[in-house]
Scaffold this active site. Sequence first.
Site, PDB file in Angstrom:
ATOM      1  N   ALA A  11      15.393  10.353  29.310  1.00 38.52           N
ATOM      2  CA  ALA A  11      14.954   9.765  30.718  1.00 38.52           C
ATOM      3  C   ALA A  11      15.430  10.400  32.184  1.00 38.52           C
ATOM      4  O   ALA A  11      14.840  10.390  33.029  1.00 38.52           O
ATOM      5  CB  ALA A  11      15.015   8.189  30.688  1.00 38.52           C
ATOM      6  N   ARG A  16      20.837  18.462  38.457  1.00 34.40           N
ATOM      7  CA  ARG A  16      21.708  19.518  38.818  1.00 34.40           C
ATOM      8  C   ARG A  16      21.126  20.870  38.243  1.00 34.40           C
ATOM      9  O   ARG A  16      21.317  22.028  38.419  1.00 34.40           O
ATOM     10  CB  ARG A  16      23.271  19.451  37.958  1.00 34.40           C
ATOM     11  CG  ARG A  16      24.081  18.743  38.780  1.00 34.40           C
ATOM     12  CD  ARG A  16      25.318  18.212  37.962  1.00 34.40           C
ATOM     13  NE  ARG A  16      24.885  17.321  36.645  1.00 34.40           N
ATOM     14  CZ  ARG A  16      25.735  17.070  35.944  1.00 34.40           C
ATOM     15  NH1 ARG A  16      26.947  17.652  35.922  1.00 34.40           N
ATOM     16  NH2 ARG A  16      25.727  16.221  34.958  1.00 34.40           N
ATOM     17  N   GLU A 155      34.797   5.970  30.825  1.00 36.24           N
ATOM     18  CA  GLU A 155      34.124   7.035  31.774  1.00 36.24           C
ATOM     19  C   GLU A 155      35.021   7.729  32.431  1.00 36.24           C
ATOM     20  O   GLU A 155      35.887   7.017  33.019  1.00 36.24           O
ATOM     21  CB  GLU A 155      32.908   6.566  32.355  1.00 36.24           C
ATOM     22  CG  GLU A 155      31.702   5.998  31.318  1.00 36.24           C
ATOM     23  CD  GLU A 155      31.180   7.252  30.355  1.00 36.24           C
ATOM     24  OE1 GLU A 155      30.913   8.221  30.821  1.00 36.24           O
ATOM     25  OE2 GLU A 155      31.337   7.005  29.066  1.00 36.24           O
ATOM     26  N   ARG A 332      -3.494  44.300  25.281  1.00 33.01           N
ATOM     27  CA  ARG A 332      -3.412  43.086  26.031  1.00 33.01           C
ATOM     28  C   ARG A 332      -4.476  41.926  25.357  1.00 33.01           C
ATOM     29  O   ARG A 332      -4.777  42.308  23.966  1.00 33.01           O
ATOM     30  CB  ARG A 332      -4.289  43.071  27.551  1.00 33.01           C
ATOM     31  CG  ARG A 332      -3.252  43.991  28.229  1.00 33.01           C
ATOM     32  CD  ARG A 332      -4.046  44.461  29.323  1.00 33.01           C
ATOM     33  NE  ARG A 332      -4.832  43.247  30.071  1.00 33.01           N
ATOM     34  CZ  ARG A 332      -5.930  43.644  31.016  1.00 33.01           C
ATOM     35  NH1 ARG A 332      -6.423  44.727  31.210  1.00 33.01           N
ATOM     36  NH2 ARG A 332      -6.490  42.464  31.236  1.00 33.01           N
ATOM     37  N   ALA A 422     -16.242  67.127  27.645  1.00 30.17           N
ATOM     38  CA  ALA A 422     -15.184  66.590  28.453  1.00 30.17           C
ATOM     39  C   ALA A 422     -15.553  66.386  29.859  1.00 30.17           C
ATOM     40  O   ALA A 422     -16.680  67.042  30.302  1.00 30.17           O
ATOM     41  CB  ALA A 422     -14.164  67.935  28.492  1.00 30.17           C
TER      42      ALA A 422
HETATM   43  C1  UD1 Z   1      27.434  10.232  28.513  1.00 34.26           C
HETATM   44  C2  UD1 Z   1      28.537   9.316  28.126  1.00 34.26           C
HETATM   45  C3  UD1 Z   1      29.827  10.019  28.107  1.00 34.26           C
HETATM   46  C4  UD1 Z   1      29.761  11.251  27.261  1.00 34.26           C
HETATM   47  C5  UD1 Z   1      28.712  12.170  27.676  1.00 34.26           C
HETATM   48  C6  UD1 Z   1      28.510  13.133  26.973  1.00 34.26           C
HETATM   49  C7  UD1 Z   1      27.693   7.066  28.585  1.00 34.26           C
HETATM   50  C8  UD1 Z   1      27.883   5.724  29.725  1.00 34.26           C
HETATM   51  N1  UD1 Z   1      28.673   8.099  28.913  1.00 34.26           N
HETATM   52  O1  UD1 Z   1      28.076  10.543  29.852  1.00 34.26           O
HETATM   53  O2  UD1 Z   1      30.931   8.902  27.554  1.00 34.26           O
HETATM   54  O3  UD1 Z   1      30.886  11.866  26.996  1.00 34.26           O
HETATM   55  O4  UD1 Z   1      27.545  11.355  27.776  1.00 34.26           O
HETATM   56  O5  UD1 Z   1      27.285  13.926  27.319  1.00 34.26           O
HETATM   57  O6  UD1 Z   1      26.961   7.042  27.959  1.00 34.26           O
HETATM   58  N2  UD1 Z   1      19.552   8.970  30.152  1.00 34.26           N
HETATM   59  C9  UD1 Z   1      18.586   8.150  29.944  1.00 34.26           C
HETATM   60  N3  UD1 Z   1      18.555   6.994  30.712  1.00 34.26           N
HETATM   61  C10 UD1 Z   1      19.364   6.534  31.449  1.00 34.26           C
HETATM   62  C11 UD1 Z   1      20.674   7.235  31.631  1.00 34.26           C
HETATM   63  C12 UD1 Z   1      20.520   8.521  30.650  1.00 34.26           C
HETATM   64  O7  UD1 Z   1      17.677   8.423  29.245  1.00 34.26           O
HETATM   65  O8  UD1 Z   1      19.381   5.563  32.347  1.00 34.26           O
HETATM   66  C13 UD1 Z   1      19.879  10.162  29.322  1.00 34.26           C
HETATM   67  C14 UD1 Z   1      20.117  11.435  29.983  1.00 34.26           C
HETATM   68  O9  UD1 Z   1      18.782  11.986  30.109  1.00 34.26           O
HETATM   69  C15 UD1 Z   1      20.767  12.050  29.075  1.00 34.26           C
HETATM   70  C16 UD1 Z   1      21.849  11.466  28.351  1.00 34.26           C
HETATM   71  O10 UD1 Z   1      21.257  10.067  28.504  1.00 34.26           O
HETATM   72  O11 UD1 Z   1      20.099  12.886  28.228  1.00 34.26           O
HETATM   73  C17 UD1 Z   1      23.005  11.178  28.829  1.00 34.26           C
HETATM   74  O12 UD1 Z   1      23.133  10.566  30.234  1.00 34.26           O
HETATM   75  P1  UD1 Z   1      23.973  11.035  31.298  1.00 34.26           P
HETATM   76  O13 UD1 Z   1      23.907  10.335  32.556  1.00 34.26           O
HETATM   77  O14 UD1 Z   1      24.107  12.512  31.448  1.00 34.26           O
HETATM   78  O15 UD1 Z   1      25.200  10.627  30.572  1.00 34.26           O
HETATM   79  P2  UD1 Z   1      26.893  10.952  30.982  1.00 34.26           P
HETATM   80  O16 UD1 Z   1      27.368  10.676  32.398  1.00 34.26           O
HETATM   81  O17 UD1 Z   1      26.920  12.810  30.682  1.00 34.26           O
HETATM   82 CA    CA Z   2      25.448  14.498  30.610  1.00 33.90          CA
END
Ligand code: UD1
Ligand code: CA
Length: 446
Positions: A11, A16, A155, A332, A422
């Site tokens: 989601a 980045r 975290e 193509r 030709a």
């Molecule tokens: C999370 C973990 C962290 C771990 C890391 C590894 C938590 C709180 N932390 O951190 O411990 O080391 O992953 O990559 O879980 N996403 C959703 N909905 C949301 C938030 C996130 O679908 O509301 C999805 C994002 O699209 C992503 C994944 O969950 O694919 C991870 O979310 P992200 O916010 O990147 O977590 P991190 O802060 O990296």
């Molecule tokens: Ca992440």
Amino acid sequence: MTKVAVVILAAGEGTRMKSQVPKVLHHLAGKPMVCYAVETATRLSADRPVLVVGYGADRVRQTVGEAAIYVEQTEQLGTGHAVLQTRSLLAGRSQAVLVCYADMPLLTADTLGRLVDLQQRSGAAIAMLTLKADDPMGFGRVVRGTDGRVMAVVEEAVATPAQLSIRELNAGVYCFAADWLWSRLPDLRLSPKGEYYLTDLIAIAVAGGQRVEALVSEDAEELLGINNRVHLARAEAIMRRRINEQWMLSGVTLVDPATTYIEATVQLSPDTIIYPNTYLQGATIVGSGCEIGPNTLVRDSQIGERCVIRASVVEGARVEDGVDIGPFSHLRKGAHLGPGVHIGNFGEIKNSYLGPGTKMGHFSYLGDATVGAEVNIGAGTITCNFDGQRKHQTVIEDGAFIGSDTMLVAPVRIGAGAKTGAGSVVTRDVPPNTLVYGVPARTKSQ
Ligand code: UD1
Ligand code: CA
């Protein structure tokens, strides 16, 4: 009840990446990133995975299609909140729930399978994947007690200096005992950062006297999460190496794997040799005994057996057995070469069929043409297929001989065994076994 349900989190926006395209739709080896997680999940469970979508939900749905079930998380309130959205759909439906991310395309079904096994064997409330690595990459730290058992995940944003120095990291991949997960997930509390952290479940489990098991990996490569385009390129290189090694082990020679770019969607056959700087893309299928490259791009094309393609671009084409192409030719969309066709240098072919044994050796253009067998297309031949408004067909029957520099002004038909002199500009049909010449071309009187 099935053994394991798979939830894939997708989601997040992926800010980045600095992109108009949702992060999980960026391509890796020719395939959208999210498709790797979906395919891996499909290998683990008979049930379709549940994809939690939010940012760019419609585009993600369109791309993945029927391969997943979708749950929308309208506000991204954290990983715990994301999994909670699937509760009404999944509660009571499986023994275990595997949670992973759509931005970890290198994770293998083998590793996930071992995580599920660990949870099932131990009966733990949570089996989690952890990583020992020197670079913490902003990951959550795994806190273990004096007895060595996992106590919590902290975290990075809220970790103490002592916790920050921990080098066991949370990969973000878990297998939960399903009933336990669905009963305790609503207990998560908002973090100071305004998110529901899935990771808080670990301390909750420990406090409740439940077991938490960890599968410790040292393969940082497999657990690479893609957050920016530097990570994307790194993952691409790893995926490319995996694909190349798989084809080499299946009997395909890659003269220089480092400069061979084979997308995940391509099919190859044994005893084919791929020379350096070659790109095989999309729905391309290559038969056995071919030589492709160097400096060649083949996209969405079917190549038969024993074909040679040098320094050329082939897109949306079908090439039958024993054809040779190049150097410097361009097939193509809709180009179809019958068996044994020879295309030399600087040929361009679009939406045309060339029959068996036909030869087109030097700088010619065929568009919207149907060419029979054993035809000779002389140097510089052009089908003038476009009158400025519409495209027109050219037909060249078996055994015809098209003289050098002939302009075939379509629509026009050259009969079997006919010849053009030709430099002819052919504006009218030529009967079989007739010689025409001149501008405009006329029949040579006997
Ligand atoms: C999370 C973990 C962290 C771990 C890391 C590894 C938590 C709180 N932390 O951190 O411990 O080391 O992953 O990559 O879980 N996403 C959703 N909905 C949301 C938030 C996130 O679908 O509301 C999805 C994002 O699209 C992503 C994944 O969950 O694919 C991870 O979310 P992200 O916010 O990147 O977590 P991190 O802060 O990296
Ligand atoms: Ca992440």
